[in-house]
Enzyme design. Sequence first.
Site, PDB file in Angstrom:
ATOM      1  N   ASP A   1    -111.483  -1.181  22.435  1.00  0.00           N
ATOM      2  CA  ASP A   1    -110.729  -1.643  21.280  1.00  0.00           C
ATOM      3  C   ASP A   1    -111.734  -2.245  20.289  1.00  0.00           C
ATOM      4  O   ASP A   1    -112.870  -2.552  20.645  1.00  0.00           O
ATOM      5  CB  ASP A   1    -109.709  -2.687  21.736  1.00  0.00           C
ATOM      6  CG  ASP A   1    -108.976  -3.330  20.589  1.00  0.00           C
ATOM      7  OD1 ASP A   1    -108.424  -2.592  19.752  1.00  0.00           O
ATOM      8  OD2 ASP A   1    -108.970  -4.573  20.511  1.00  0.00           O
TER       9      ASP A   1
ATOM     10  N   ASP B   1    -110.940  -4.712  16.971  1.00  0.00           N
ATOM     11  CA  ASP B   1    -110.699  -6.087  16.524  1.00  0.00           C
ATOM     12  C   ASP B   1    -110.460  -7.027  17.696  1.00  0.00           C
ATOM     13  O   ASP B   1    -109.560  -6.802  18.511  1.00  0.00           O
ATOM     14  CB  ASP B   1    -109.482  -6.137  15.590  1.00  0.00           C
ATOM     15  CG  ASP B   1    -109.728  -5.385  14.302  1.00  0.00           C
ATOM     16  OD1 ASP B   1    -110.558  -5.838  13.510  1.00  0.00           O
ATOM     17  OD2 ASP B   1    -109.083  -4.336  14.096  1.00  0.00           O
TER      18      ASP B   1
ATOM     19  N   ASP C   1    -108.495  -6.663  24.174  1.00  0.00           N
ATOM     20  CA  ASP C   1    -108.151  -8.088  24.179  1.00  0.00           C
ATOM     21  C   ASP C   1    -106.650  -8.347  24.111  1.00  0.00           C
ATOM     22  O   ASP C   1    -106.241  -9.499  23.929  1.00  0.00           O
ATOM     23  CB  ASP C   1    -108.841  -8.800  23.008  1.00  0.00           C
ATOM     24  CG  ASP C   1    -108.250  -8.405  21.659  1.00  0.00           C
ATOM     25  OD1 ASP C   1    -107.970  -7.205  21.463  1.00  0.00           O
ATOM     26  OD2 ASP C   1    -108.055  -9.296  20.806  1.00  0.00           O
TER      27      ASP C   1
END
Length: 227
Positions: free
Chosen positions: A15, A17, A176
């Site tokens: 991922d 961001d 995250d």
Amino acid sequence: MPTREAFPCRLFLLDLDGTLIDSQEDIVRSLNLALARMRLPALSPARIGAFVGDGVQLLIERALAASAGRSPDPEETGRGLELFREEYGRHLLDHTRLVPGAGAALERLHWARCAVVSNKPADFCRRILAGLGVAGRFEIILGGDSTRNRKPDPEPLLEAIRFCRVPAAEAVMVGDSRVDIEAGRAAGVFTCGVLGGFRPEAELASSGCDLLIRSLAELPDRFRPPE
């Protein structure tokens, strides 16, 4: 002292961001500039951070609803999207940096193949990674507009796996948020949650991820090439 288990992996699906980059300040600034142009109140970084991760459409819809105190109509959402894209296009590299340890982790994982699978528009992903000097480390960079469906649907992960010609059993989704973990589980890959991003620890801890690490710097110590 016992050695922690190292899991086999050939392809890391990362991922962007909150996982690979710290982009919060630029996202917050750009979104609040867009809201100001619509004569709406600014939102706090914490409020905006809670809206990140599901793609730019939902980010704008949630931000407009929070700022205006009501659900936006399609015209307002379209205008908000247009203004945010303009502002973010100007500011996406003002303060955005790799998260601590990310550069060293990518170097130590020289034996592995890497791809980015984000819900951010692909053009923004490529511009940021190029600006940070790491775009060449990734065999494919997929954004929320690269496939018909975005995470938590497994389609973008499966597309990256297909492109890299790696079995799902040898791939790891690293992210995250619960969105990343759900996408990874649906794609049939090992899932690794990384703390310190946009989402709270409780969300990742309850997501059912196969592995939970404190930072991206731990990644090279927890994985090894398949035998």
